[in-house]
Design a protein around this motif. Structure first.
Motif, PDB file in Angstrom:
ATOM      1  N   GLU A  98      83.480  20.541   6.170  1.00 47.84           N
ATOM      2  CA  GLU A  98      84.797  20.382   6.811  1.00 47.84           C
ATOM      3  C   GLU A  98      84.914  19.032   7.520  1.00 47.84           C
ATOM      4  O   GLU A  98      86.019  18.584   7.827  1.00 47.84           O
ATOM      5  CB  GLU A  98      85.034  21.491   7.846  1.00 47.84           C
ATOM      6  CG  GLU A  98      85.191  22.878   7.267  1.00 47.84           C
ATOM      7  CD  GLU A  98      83.872  23.509   6.850  1.00 47.84           C
ATOM      8  OE1 GLU A  98      82.819  22.979   7.229  1.00 47.84           O
ATOM      9  OE2 GLU A  98      83.894  24.512   6.118  1.00 47.84           O
ATOM     10  N   ALA A  99      83.752  18.404   7.797  1.00 50.91           N
ATOM     11  CA  ALA A  99      83.789  17.117   8.497  1.00 50.91           C
ATOM     12  C   ALA A  99      83.876  15.938   7.526  1.00 50.91           C
ATOM     13  O   ALA A  99      83.977  14.788   7.946  1.00 50.91           O
ATOM     14  CB  ALA A  99      82.541  16.967   9.372  1.00 50.91           C
ATOM     15  N   LEU A 100      83.822  16.231   6.222  1.00 50.22           N
ATOM     16  CA  LEU A 100      83.922  15.160   5.228  1.00 50.22           C
ATOM     17  C   LEU A 100      85.383  14.769   5.033  1.00 50.22           C
ATOM     18  O   LEU A 100      86.284  15.581   5.290  1.00 50.22           O
ATOM     19  CB  LEU A 100      83.360  15.646   3.885  1.00 50.22           C
ATOM     20  CG  LEU A 100      81.877  16.022   3.834  1.00 50.22           C
ATOM     21  CD1 LEU A 100      81.515  16.566   2.454  1.00 50.22           C
ATOM     22  CD2 LEU A 100      81.003  14.829   4.156  1.00 50.22           C
ATOM     23  N   PRO A 101      85.629  13.548   4.552  1.00 45.85           N
ATOM     24  CA  PRO A 101      87.010  13.196   4.203  1.00 45.85           C
ATOM     25  C   PRO A 101      87.522  14.152   3.115  1.00 45.85           C
ATOM     26  O   PRO A 101      86.712  14.674   2.323  1.00 45.85           O
ATOM     27  CB  PRO A 101      86.877  11.776   3.645  1.00 45.85           C
ATOM     28  CG  PRO A 101      85.542  11.290   4.045  1.00 45.85           C
ATOM     29  CD  PRO A 101      84.676  12.471   4.288  1.00 45.85           C
ATOM     30  N   ILE A 103      75.857  17.311   7.251  1.00 44.36           N
ATOM     31  CA  ILE A 103      77.202  17.252   7.835  1.00 44.36           C
ATOM     32  C   ILE A 103      78.023  18.408   7.240  1.00 44.36           C
ATOM     33  O   ILE A 103      78.021  18.598   6.021  1.00 44.36           O
ATOM     34  CB  ILE A 103      77.819  15.855   7.531  1.00 44.36           C
ATOM     35  CG1 ILE A 103      79.166  15.666   8.191  1.00 44.36           C
ATOM     36  CG2 ILE A 103      77.945  15.564   6.061  1.00 44.36           C
ATOM     37  CD1 ILE A 103      79.615  14.188   8.221  1.00 44.36           C
ATOM     38  N   LEU A 116      86.278  13.974  -0.516  1.00 47.25           N
ATOM     39  CA  LEU A 116      84.868  14.306  -0.713  1.00 47.25           C
ATOM     40  C   LEU A 116      84.644  15.812  -0.542  1.00 47.25           C
ATOM     41  O   LEU A 116      83.832  16.422  -1.255  1.00 47.25           O
ATOM     42  CB  LEU A 116      84.019  13.517   0.293  1.00 47.25           C
ATOM     43  CG  LEU A 116      82.534  13.434  -0.004  1.00 47.25           C
ATOM     44  CD1 LEU A 116      82.268  12.875  -1.396  1.00 47.25           C
ATOM     45  CD2 LEU A 116      81.824  12.571   1.027  1.00 47.25           C
TER      46      LEU A 116
END
Lengths: 261, 254
Positions: free
Chosen positions: A196-199, A193, A202
Motif C-alpha cells: 500500500e506504500a508503493l506508488p 515495504i 507499482l
C-alpha cells in the motif's frame, strides 16, 4: 517408502535434521531478531514522524507486518535457486531420477521440512518481540488466518524458486539469479515495504505477480486486516507455480545429459 | 611486500580470467544495489524525512557502505572466511609461506560479485553525492577508514573461531555489521545506539562517514580513524594469538 508416505517422510527427516542442528537454528534466530529490530524501528520512527500512520499502518500494525514478512524470508534457504541450479548444472540431480518419486516433489518437501521448524521458531520469537516492542496485534483474530498463510507463503516461495532454478537444465547454471529473485520479494513481495506504500503503478504491478503471495499476504493478515481472500489467492498461486515448476522439471529431466554419466 | 603484491596480482588475474563471468557478477551486484536505492527512494517519498535523514543523506550512506563493503568483501574477500578457514583447517598453505599470514590470506582472493559493490558505491557518490574536490577527498578518506574497520571487525569476529572451534560468531558478526550499517544510526536509541558505536561499530562504517561527507568535522574524523585503528590492532592480535591454537586440516586451499 510407499508412494503414499514419501512426502511426509521426506519433510519430517529434513525437519528433524534442522532441529538437531542447534547452532544453525541459533544463527537464524539471532539474524532474524537483528533484521526485525532494525526494520521495525525504522518503520515505527517513520510512522511516528507521519502522525501515527503510514499507508494505513499504525506502529503496532507495521511491527506485526515486519515480524511476519521477515519470518517468511529468513526461514528459507535464500540460496535455494543457486543450490538447486548447481545440482542440475553439474548433473548431480541425475542420481535423484533413480528414486521412485518425483525429483521436484522430493526437493520441495525436503525444503519445506527444513523450513518449517525455522518458520515456527521465527514466528514465535517475532510474536514475542512485537508484543514487547509494539503491543498486542491490532486484531488478534487475524493471527488464526496468518498462521496457514505463513505456510502457504513459504510453499509458494519454495516452488517458485524451483521453477526459476529449472532454467539450469538449459543454461547449466542458475548463477546469481537468486540475488535478483530475492530482490523481487523485497519490493514486489512487500517484504521491505507494504504494498500500500508503493506508488499506484507499482502496487498494481505487484498485485498481478505471485511474489505478494510469498510475503505480503501473511503479513497483511497478521497486521490486523481481515482479508481471507488473500489465502484463496495464495492457494491459486501455489497451484499455478506447482504447474509451472512441474512442467519445467519434466522438460528438463527429458533433456538432462550427464557428462561421463 | 613484493610477495604480497604478487599475491594480490595473482588474485586479480584469477578473478578476471573469465571476463564474461567477472562482468556478469559485477552487474548482478550493481542491480542488487540499485534495488536498495529504489527502496530508499520509495521509502522517503512516502514518509518524508526521518530524524534528520532524507533521501539525499541515505544515498551518501549507501555509497560509503557499498564502497567499503566492496573493499572488505570483494577486494579482501577472505576477510569473511577467516572463521571457516580456521575451523576447517584451511590455513596450512599460508603458514608455509615467507609472508605475513593475515595479509596474505586477505589479499589472496578477490570476489567479483562484491567488487560490484565497490563500483556501485563510487558511481552512486559521483551521481548522487554532489561531488566536489573537497567532498570527493572526504569520501575517499571515509571509505578507506570504513573499509579498514569493516575488514578488521570481520577478521576479529572470524578469529573467535580459533578459540571457540565454531564459526557462528563470525557469521553473526558479518550479518550484524551489514544489516545494522545499512540503516541510519538515528533510528536507534538507548543501549542499541551505544552498541552500534562500540561492540558492533556499524555506525562508524556508514552513518558517521556519511555525515563527515555532508558536514566535515575533524573530531569525528579523528574518532573514526581511532576506532578503525583499535579494531585493526585487535583483529591482528586475535588472529596471531588464534594461530597458536590452529590445528591443520591437511587442506591445501586458496
Amino acid at each position: 517408502m510407499t508412494r503414499r508416505r514419501w512426502p511426509g517422510v521426506t519433510a519430517r527427516t529434513a525437519a528433524l535434521r534442522v532441529v538437531a542442528e542447534r547452532g544453525g537454528m541459533g544463527v537464524t534466530l539471532v539474524f532474524y531478531v537483528l533484521v526485525v529490530v532494525v526494520l521495525a524501528s525504522l518503520w515505527r520512527v517513520a510512522v511516528g514522524a507521519n502522525g501515527g500512520n503510514v499507508a494505513g499502518y499504525g506502529a503496532a500494525a507495521i511491527t506485526w507486518y515486519v515480524v511476519t514478512t521477515e519470518a517468511t524470508v529468513i526461514a528459507l534457504n535464500n540460496r535455494l535457486i543457486a543450490d538447486t541450479g548447481r545440482d542440475i548444472g553439474s548433473g548431480a540431480v541425475a542420481v535423484e531420477l533413480l528414486r521412485p518419486a518425483s525429483v521436484l516433489g522430493v526437493r520441495v518437501f525436503s525444503e519445506l521440512g527444513r523450513c518449517l521448524p525455522r518458520l515456527v521458531a521465527c514466528a514465535v520469537v517475532g510474536g514475542v518481540l512485537a508484543l514487547v516492542t509494539a503491543g498486542a496485534p491490532p486484531r488478534p483474530a487475524t493471527l488464526a488466518l496468518a498462521a496457514p498463510s505463513l505456510v502457504l507463503a513459504v510453499a509458494c516461495n519454495i516452488v517458485a524458486q524451483h521453477a526459476f532454478a529449472a532454467t539450469a537444465f538449459w543454461l547449466r547454471d542458475a548463477g546469481s539469479a537468486w540475488f535478483l529473485y530475492q530482490k523481487l520479494i523485497f519490493i514486489l513481495g512487500g517484504m521491505l515495504i507494504p504494498l500500500e506504500a508503493l506508488p499506484g503503478w507499482l502496487e498494481r504491478t505487484a498485485s498481478l505477480l505471485p511474489f505478494r503471495a510469498m510475503s505480503y499476504a501473511p503479513a497483511r493478515l497478521a497486521s490486523g486486516h481481515l482479508e481471507p481472500v488473500l489465502l484463496v489467492q495464495q492457494v491459486g498461486w501455489l497451484v499455478v507455480l506447482v504447474g509451472l515448476a512441474g512442467a519445467a522439471f519434466r522438460a528438463g529431466e527429458r533433456r538432462l545429459q550427464v557428462v561421463g554419466g | 611486500m613484493r610477495g604480497l603484491a604478487a599475491t594480490f596480482r595473482n588474485a586479480l588475474a584469477e578473478v578476471r580470467s573469465n571476463r564474461a563471468s567477472f562482468v556478469s557478477q559485477i552487474s548482478v551486484m550493481v542491480l542488487n544495489d540499485i534495488v536498495w536505492v529504489f527502496f530508499w527512494v520509495l521509502f522517503f517519498r512516502r514518509v518524508g524525512s526521518v530524524r534528520g535523514w532524507d533521501g539525499r543523506n541515505i544515498l551518501l550512506l549507501l555509497s560509503v557502505l557499498t564502497a567499503a563493503g566492496g573493499i572488505a568483501l570483494g577486494v579482501l574477500a577472505n576477510a569473511r572466511r577467516i572463521g571457516t578457514m580456521a575451523v576447517d583447517g584451511q590455513l596450512d598453505a599460508v603458514l608455509a609461506l615467507p609472508v605475513p599470514p593475515l595479509a596474505h590470506v586477505l589479499l589472496r582472493r578477490v570476489e567479483a560479485t562484491n567488487v560490484g559493490d565497490l563500483v556501485f558505491g563510487v558511481v552512486l557518490f559521483l551521481s548522487a553525492g554532489s561531488p566536489t574536490p573537497a567532498r570527493a577527498a572526504v569520501f575517499v578518506f571515509a571509505v578507506a577508514a570504513a573499509s579498514v574497520l569493516l575488514t578488521a571487525f570481520l577478521v576479529l569476529a572470524g578469529s573467535l573461531a580459533f578459540f571457540a572451534g565454531r564459526n557462528e560468531a563470525g557469521e553473526l558478526g558479518f550479518h550484524a555489521m551489514i544489516v545494522l550499517g545499512a540503516y541510519p544510526i538515528d533510528i536507534f536509541a538507548g543501549a542499541a545506539k551505544v552498541l552500534l558505536y562500540t561492540a558492533v561499530p556499524a555506525a562508524f562504517v556508514s552513518s558517521v562517514p556519511a555525515r563527515l561527507i555532508e558536514d566535515f568535522d575533524a573530531g569525528s574524523a579523528a574518532c573514526l580513524v581511532a576506532v578503525a585503528g583499535v579494531f585493526a590492532f585487535a583483529a591482528s592480535a586475535s588472529f596471531t594469538l588464534g594461530l597458536r591454537r590452529y590445528t591443520s586440516g591437511s587442506v591445501w586451499t586458496r
